[in-house]
Write a protein that holds these residues in place. Structure first.
Motif, short mmCIF file in Angstrom:
data_model
loop_
_atom_site.label_atom_id
_atom_site.label_comp_id
_atom_site.label_asym_id
_atom_site.label_seq_id
_atom_site.Cartn_x
_atom_site.Cartn_y
_atom_site.Cartn_z
N HIS B 6 0.80 -1.22 0.00
CA HIS B 6 0.00 0.00 0.00
C HIS B 6 0.84 1.27 0.00
N HIS B 32 -9.70 4.95 -0.17
CA HIS B 32 -8.84 3.79 0.08
C HIS B 32 -8.89 3.39 1.55
N CYS B 36 -9.38 -0.26 3.63
CA CYS B 36 -8.06 -0.83 3.95
C CYS B 36 -7.69 -0.64 5.41
N CYS B 39 -3.88 0.45 6.10
CA CYS B 39 -3.57 1.87 5.98
C CYS B 39 -4.22 2.67 7.11
ZN ZN Z 1 -3.95 0.38 2.10
#
Ligand code: ZN
Lengths: 183, 255
Positions: B6, B32, B36, B39
């Motif tokens: 990522h 995103h 995710c 992240c």
């Molecule tokens: Zn990510």
């Protein structure tokens, strides 16, 4: 550029010691020193590392004494002093920049292989962690996240692009994240 | 490993956190982040780092620096009135020790920045350490039986505040050389246990440190009374011992 400027400095800053020191009063200057030394030393230590902080701090105050006559009271004395300190630190660092960067990147890599510090005290950890950063990333981290300067200001002070300042800040934060999460 | 996958997103997280992205960039990151967890975790960590940096308390000085400042401002010609304070032209004698332009010193200073801070050192008296052969922390023994503890490296405390309690001992050359030789031997024996990149790092650093030591010595021979230089030399030699000790420790750790 004569002593005639003193009264206006005092009028603008409201701190008689600044004007007195500018006129040559070392006792007044010592009071200024005592008021500001911890902050300046902390800044210096975090930006340059502990080994040089004492000497550079002394150097900063000597230069402050020499330049007091140039202080026009356009900002607070503490702000002016802080900027002067940063300039001294940057100047000091520039003369070693290349070798240092090379060396400490290697050292940081080596540290990654060695023992992580104990996590008992987050504050000590943070100080220690900052000290381990590669110098380029470290000074930008200190200026931005500890001292609160904007990328624009940092870029101007260091003579770099704002993009570089942003990248180095992110690099520093990611390294600190790794370090502080203990591994 | 998620971080690598990522990276194009994590690389934007500081700017996101600092509100430095434009609207489209911010929207893309947020989209995103919604999908995710990796992240999101990185973002939370970064927030923690920033929060800690913003609340880091001031730490007091270990020593009063005023005397040095006072010495430095004597002779600036600014004592008393009547001097044009805006143009202090007289160089300060005190500052002479800072105005090094010698390249040797740059190299010496490099060494000061290296490895880690917060290490308190004590170099033992050779006879004492011969007798007790002690390493307080990080004591190492290579697998081939070489006893690294014969080096006079006694105490290592990682949690000492940076810059504090560095005991600078003027130890004899012979003593120091013996310690270095012991460690170099142990490192050589354990070398096979280190990966190539570690070896490269160690050797590269040793080379720089050796160079710094040589240059500091050279500069000192020209200016023997210079305490700044001799401090650098002591420090460089200390770094060398530290690096060797740590490298040797790795030869046993990594197995
Ligand atoms: Zn990510």
């Amino acid at each position: 550029m004569t002593l005639g400027g003193e009264t206006s400095i005092q009028a603008r800053t409201g701190d008689p010691d600044v004007a007195l020191a500018a006129a040559g009063d070392t006792s007044a200057f010592e009071r200024l020193y005592r008021t500001h030394v911890v902050r300046i030393h902390n800044l210096t230590r975090r930006m340059l590392g502990g080994q040089e902080a004492d000497e550079v701090t002394q150097d900063i105050f000597v230069r402050t004494w020499q330049k007091l006559g140039q202080f026009r009271g356009e900002s607070a004395f503490s702000t002016w002093l802080h900027r002067l300190a940063i300039n001294v630190v940057i100047e000091r660092r520039r003369s070693f920049a290349i070798q240092r960067e090379r060396m400490s990147d290697d050292a940081a890599a080596l540290d990654g292989l060695s023992v992580k510090p104990a996590r008992a005290d987050l504050t000590v950890d943070m100080e220690h962690a900052i000290d381990q950063l590669p110098p380029g990333a470290r000074e930008i981290f200190v200026l931005h996240d500890v001292e609160g300067y904007k990328h624009r200001e940092i870029a101007a002070m260091l003579g770099i692009a704002t993009g570089t300042s942003k990248r180095q800040l992110h690099r520093a934060r990611m390294l600190l994240r790794e370090y502080l999460s203990g591994g | 490993m998620g971080v690598d996958v990522h990276e194009e997103w994590t690389d934007q997280l500081s700017e996101y956190l600092d509100d430095e992205l434009d609207a489209a960039g911010r929207e893309a990151v947020e989209q995103h982040l919604r999908g995710c967890a990796d992240c999101r975790a990185v973002l939370n960590d970064l927030k923690r780092v920033v929060a800690q940096a913003q609340t880091i308390p001031p730490s007091p000085l270990q020593a009063d620096l005023w005397d040095g400042v006072a010495a430095g401002i004597q002779g600036t010609g600014r004592k008393g009135a009547g001097v044009d304070a805006a143009h202090p032209s007289t160089p300060v004698p005190f500052r002479r020790r800072f105005t090094f332009t010698v390249p040797q010193l740059a190299a010496a200073a490099v060494v000061l920045m290296a490895v880690s801070a917060g290490i308190a050192w004590q170099i033992a008296d050779r006879s004492a350490q011969r007798a007790q052969s002690t390493v307080a922390a990080g004591g190492t023994r290579t697998d081939n039986g070489a006893d690294v503890t014969t080096a006079p490296v006694v105490a290592l405390e990682r949690d000492t505040p940076a810059g504090a309690s560095i005991v600078q001992v003027a130890y004899a050359d012979a003593q120091y050389d013996a310690a270095v030789a012991d460690l170099e031997k142990a490192l050589k024996q354990g070398r096979g246990r280190l990966d190539a990149s570690t070896i490269a790092i160690v050797e590269h650093n040793l080379q720089i440190i050796d160079q710094a030591i040589a240059q500091a010595r050279e500069a000192l021979s020209a200016d023997p009374a210079n305490s700044y230089l001799s401090g650098h030399l002591v420090e460089a030699r200390r770094r060398k011992l530290d690096l060797l000790r740590r490298a040797t420790a790795l030869t046993s750790d990594t197995n």
